[in-house]
Design a protein around this motif. Structure first.
Motif, PDB file in Angstrom:
ATOM      1  N   PRO A 180       0.809  -1.234   0.000  1.00  0.00           N
ATOM      2  CA  PRO A 180       0.000   0.000   0.000  1.00  0.00           C
ATOM      3  C   PRO A 180       0.839   1.279   0.000  1.00  0.00           C
ATOM      4  CG  PRO A 180      -0.885  -1.572   1.576  1.00  0.00           C
ATOM      5  CD  PRO A 180       0.404  -2.151   1.086  1.00  0.00           C
ATOM      6  N   LYS A 181       2.035   1.239   0.598  1.00  0.00           N
ATOM      7  CA  LYS A 181       2.880   2.434   0.658  1.00  0.00           C
ATOM      8  C   LYS A 181       3.405   2.829  -0.722  1.00  0.00           C
ATOM      9  CE  LYS A 181       5.709   0.768   3.826  1.00  0.00           C
ATOM     10  NZ  LYS A 181       5.439  -0.294   4.728  1.00  0.00           N
ATOM     11  N   PHE A 182       3.490   1.845  -1.637  1.00  0.00           N
ATOM     12  CA  PHE A 182       4.040   2.123  -2.964  1.00  0.00           C
ATOM     13  C   PHE A 182       2.951   2.182  -4.034  1.00  0.00           C
ATOM     14  CE2 PHE A 182       6.531   1.196  -6.834  1.00  0.00           C
ATOM     15  CZ  PHE A 182       7.598   2.060  -6.658  1.00  0.00           C
ATOM     16  N   ALA A 183       1.724   1.864  -3.655  1.00  0.00           N
ATOM     17  CA  ALA A 183       0.619   1.750  -4.622  1.00  0.00           C
ATOM     18  C   ALA A 183       0.478   2.968  -5.548  1.00  0.00           C
ATOM     19  CB  ALA A 183      -0.687   1.469  -3.893  1.00  0.00           C
ATOM     20  N   PRO A 184       0.537   4.208  -5.037  1.00  0.00           N
ATOM     21  CA  PRO A 184       0.380   5.356  -5.939  1.00  0.00           C
ATOM     22  C   PRO A 184       1.481   5.428  -7.000  1.00  0.00           C
ATOM     23  CG  PRO A 184       0.067   6.033  -3.657  1.00  0.00           C
ATOM     24  CD  PRO A 184       0.616   4.641  -3.626  1.00  0.00           C
ATOM     25  N   ALA A 185       2.700   5.094  -6.614  1.00  0.00           N
ATOM     26  CA  ALA A 185       3.817   5.120  -7.575  1.00  0.00           C
ATOM     27  C   ALA A 185       3.642   4.035  -8.627  1.00  0.00           C
ATOM     28  CB  ALA A 185       5.143   4.943  -6.841  1.00  0.00           C
ATOM     29  N   PHE A 186       3.215   2.838  -8.190  1.00  0.00           N
ATOM     30  CA  PHE A 186       3.025   1.755  -9.162  1.00  0.00           C
ATOM     31  C   PHE A 186       1.867   2.073 -10.107  1.00  0.00           C
ATOM     32  CE2 PHE A 186       1.649  -2.710 -10.263  1.00  0.00           C
ATOM     33  CZ  PHE A 186       2.690  -2.917 -11.151  1.00  0.00           C
ATOM     34  N   ALA A 187       0.843   2.741  -9.602  1.00  0.00           N
ATOM     35  CA  ALA A 187      -0.275   3.150 -10.458  1.00  0.00           C
ATOM     36  C   ALA A 187       0.212   4.090 -11.557  1.00  0.00           C
ATOM     37  CB  ALA A 187      -1.358   3.831  -9.624  1.00  0.00           C
ATOM     38  N   LEU A 188       1.154   4.981 -11.229  1.00  0.00           N
ATOM     39  CA  LEU A 188       1.728   5.879 -12.236  1.00  0.00           C
ATOM     40  C   LEU A 188       2.529   5.104 -13.279  1.00  0.00           C
ATOM     41  CD1 LEU A 188       2.936   8.855 -10.000  1.00  0.00           C
ATOM     42  CD2 LEU A 188       1.052   8.887 -11.643  1.00  0.00           C
ATOM     43  N   GLU A 189       3.261   4.079 -12.828  1.00  0.00           N
ATOM     44  CA  GLU A 189       4.012   3.246 -13.776  1.00  0.00           C
ATOM     45  C   GLU A 189       3.047   2.547 -14.743  1.00  0.00           C
ATOM     46  OE1 GLU A 189       7.108   0.679 -12.244  1.00  0.00           O
ATOM     47  OE2 GLU A 189       7.441   1.989 -10.529  1.00  0.00           O
ATOM     48  N   CYS A 190       1.958   2.044 -14.202  1.00  0.00           N
ATOM     49  CA  CYS A 190       0.947   1.385 -15.042  1.00  0.00           C
ATOM     50  C   CYS A 190       0.348   2.378 -16.038  1.00  0.00           C
ATOM     51  CB  CYS A 190      -0.149   0.768 -14.180  1.00  0.00           C
ATOM     52  SG  CYS A 190       0.386  -0.647 -13.192  1.00  0.00           S
ATOM     53  N   MET A 191       0.069   3.603 -15.567  1.00  0.00           N
ATOM     54  CA  MET A 191      -0.485   4.635 -16.450  1.00  0.00           C
ATOM     55  C   MET A 191       0.470   4.946 -17.600  1.00  0.00           C
ATOM     56  SD  MET A 191      -2.178   7.334 -13.747  1.00  0.00           S
ATOM     57  CE  MET A 191      -2.175   8.650 -14.957  1.00  0.00           C
ATOM     58  N   ALA A 192       1.765   5.004 -17.285  1.00  0.00           N
ATOM     59  CA  ALA A 192       2.768   5.292 -18.309  1.00  0.00           C
ATOM     60  C   ALA A 192       2.791   4.186 -19.368  1.00  0.00           C
ATOM     61  CB  ALA A 192       4.139   5.456 -17.667  1.00  0.00           C
ATOM     62  N   CYS A 193       2.768   2.934 -18.919  1.00  0.00           N
ATOM     63  CA  CYS A 193       2.770   1.803 -19.862  1.00  0.00           C
ATOM     64  C   CYS A 193       1.501   1.805 -20.708  1.00  0.00           C
ATOM     65  CB  CYS A 193       2.880   0.483 -19.106  1.00  0.00           C
ATOM     66  SG  CYS A 193       4.493   0.216 -18.352  1.00  0.00           S
ATOM     67  N   LYS A 194       0.376   2.100 -20.058  1.00  0.00           N
ATOM     68  CA  LYS A 194      -0.907   2.136 -20.765  1.00  0.00           C
ATOM     69  C   LYS A 194      -0.905   3.235 -21.832  1.00  0.00           C
ATOM     70  CE  LYS A 194      -5.857   2.218 -19.613  1.00  0.00           C
ATOM     71  NZ  LYS A 194      -6.196   1.493 -20.837  1.00  0.00           N
ATOM     72  N   LYS A 195      -0.346   4.381 -21.497  1.00  0.00           N
ATOM     73  CA  LYS A 195      -0.272   5.487 -22.447  1.00  0.00           C
ATOM     74  C   LYS A 195       0.582   5.114 -23.661  1.00  0.00           C
ATOM     75  CE  LYS A 195       0.714  10.395 -22.905  1.00  0.00           C
ATOM     76  NZ  LYS A 195       0.937  11.668 -22.224  1.00  0.00           N
ATOM     77  N   VAL A 196       1.725   4.497 -23.402  1.00  0.00           N
ATOM     78  CA  VAL A 196       2.615   4.084 -24.492  1.00  0.00           C
ATOM     79  C   VAL A 196       1.904   3.103 -25.426  1.00  0.00           C
ATOM     80  CG1 VAL A 196       4.707   2.761 -25.029  1.00  0.00           C
ATOM     81  CG2 VAL A 196       4.773   4.522 -23.269  1.00  0.00           C
ATOM     82  N   ARG A 197       1.171   2.164 -24.839  1.00  0.00           N
ATOM     83  CA  ARG A 197       0.512   1.140 -25.653  1.00  0.00           C
ATOM     84  C   ARG A 197      -0.764   1.668 -26.322  1.00  0.00           C
ATOM     85  NH1 ARG A 197       1.451  -4.116 -25.338  1.00  0.00           N
ATOM     86  NH2 ARG A 197      -0.782  -4.556 -25.469  1.00  0.00           N
ATOM     87  N   ASP A 198      -1.619   2.338 -25.543  1.00  0.00           N
ATOM     88  CA  ASP A 198      -2.939   2.717 -26.048  1.00  0.00           C
ATOM     89  C   ASP A 198      -2.956   4.024 -26.826  1.00  0.00           C
ATOM     90  OD1 ASP A 198      -3.715   0.456 -24.728  1.00  0.00           O
ATOM     91  OD2 ASP A 198      -4.769   1.482 -23.111  1.00  0.00           O
ATOM     92  N   GLU A 199      -2.220   5.031 -26.351  1.00  0.00           N
ATOM     93  CA  GLU A 199      -2.249   6.336 -27.018  1.00  0.00           C
ATOM     94  C   GLU A 199      -1.161   6.483 -28.080  1.00  0.00           C
ATOM     95  OE1 GLU A 199      -2.522   9.673 -24.330  1.00  0.00           O
ATOM     96  OE2 GLU A 199      -3.651   8.469 -22.865  1.00  0.00           O
ATOM     97  N   MET A 200       0.012   5.961 -27.792  1.00  0.00           N
ATOM     98  CA  MET A 200       1.107   6.078 -28.749  1.00  0.00           C
ATOM     99  C   MET A 200       1.116   4.922 -29.755  1.00  0.00           C
ATOM    100  SD  MET A 200       4.005   7.368 -26.035  1.00  0.00           S
ATOM    101  CE  MET A 200       5.277   7.681 -27.231  1.00  0.00           C
ATOM    102  N   GLY A 201       0.343   3.882 -29.454  1.00  0.00           N
ATOM    103  CA  GLY A 201       0.214   2.760 -30.386  1.00  0.00           C
ATOM    104  C   GLY A 201       1.378   1.787 -30.388  1.00  0.00           C
ATOM    105  N   LEU A 202       2.262   1.879 -29.397  1.00  0.00           N
ATOM    106  CA  LEU A 202       3.424   0.983 -29.352  1.00  0.00           C
ATOM    107  C   LEU A 202       3.072  -0.289 -28.581  1.00  0.00           C
ATOM    108  CD1 LEU A 202       6.128   3.716 -28.682  1.00  0.00           C
ATOM    109  CD2 LEU A 202       5.552   2.636 -30.859  1.00  0.00           C
ATOM    110  N   THR A 203       2.259  -1.124 -29.232  1.00  0.00           N
ATOM    111  CA  THR A 203       1.737  -2.310 -28.554  1.00  0.00           C
ATOM    112  C   THR A 203       2.776  -3.430 -28.430  1.00  0.00           C
ATOM    113  OG1 THR A 203       0.841  -3.050 -30.675  1.00  0.00           O
ATOM    114  CG2 THR A 203      -0.663  -1.880 -29.186  1.00  0.00           C
TER     115      THR A 203
END
Length: 198
Positions: free
Chosen positions: A16-39
């Motif tokens: 739980p102490k790291f959850a917000p940081a890991f959520a940001l990492e997930c958001m970054a990966c999602k952006k690269v795949r979904d918005e930038m199209g680098l699947t």
């Protein structure tokens, strides 16, 4: 107190102490795949000590919009702890592939802190030790058996061309190299591949 074997990798991602940081990492990966199209981007979980840890991390990724298998998303595990190899068939049920971290695998197999470079004992530790090579060969064998991809991102293939040749002979799927060794090691790999083709 030793960051090399302490609170790192998978154990942070579900804390739980790291959850917000890991959520940001997930958001970054999602952006690269979904918005930038680098699947072709794959996600890799480092320092995953247990099967349950792997499942927990994947569950949290799902909650953060990174669903394994959706739009071809593959999730790999770093194979850098002896338990990753001992239980490789079980890890293969959770993950899509393995990436060998030979630096950490060596320190944990040999019992030598790779950050303590000033110690004389560090001189006996490198990936060419027979026990480390046996673990790597075992993992590649299990990967072929379970139809999981396996690569290596450690230092060894860059430092030792003959180590890279051994990996090719074992039919590893991919090898990462340092920029200054790419040509030399690639030529050694091509030579080995030609021998295997014959």
């Amino acid at each position: 107190s030793n960051p090399m074997i302490g609170w790192r990798g998978a154990s942070r991602y579900y804390d739980p102490k790291f959850a917000p940081a890991f959520a940001l990492e997930c958001m970054a990966c999602k952006k690269v795949r979904d918005e930038m199209g680098l699947t072709n981007l794959k996600v890799m979980i480092p320092f995953c000590r247990t099967i349950d840890e792997g499942k927990q991390v994947i569950s949290i990724m799902n909650k953060n919009g990174l669903k394994q298998g959706k739009n071809g998303l593959q999730v790999y595990v770093m194979a850098e702890i002896p338990t990753n190899i001992i239980l490789a068939e079980e890890f293969a049920k959770v993950f899509d592939g393995f990436s060998i971290g030979s630096n950490d695998l060596t320190q944990l197999t040999m019992g030598i802190d790779r950050d303590a470079g000033t110690l004389k004992i560090a001189g006996i530790s490198n990936e060419k030790n027979e026990s480390v090579k046996m673990l790597i060969k075992q993992l590649i064998s299990v990967s072929k058996k379970t139809k999981r991809k396996v690569g290596i991102c450690g230092q060894a293939p860059s430092d030792f061309p003959d180590f890279a040749q051994m990996l090719v002979e074992c039919r590893i799927d991919s090898i990462s190299l340092n920029p200054d060794t790419v040509i030399k090691t690639t030529l050694a790999i091509l030579k080995t591949e030609k021998k295997l083709q014959k």
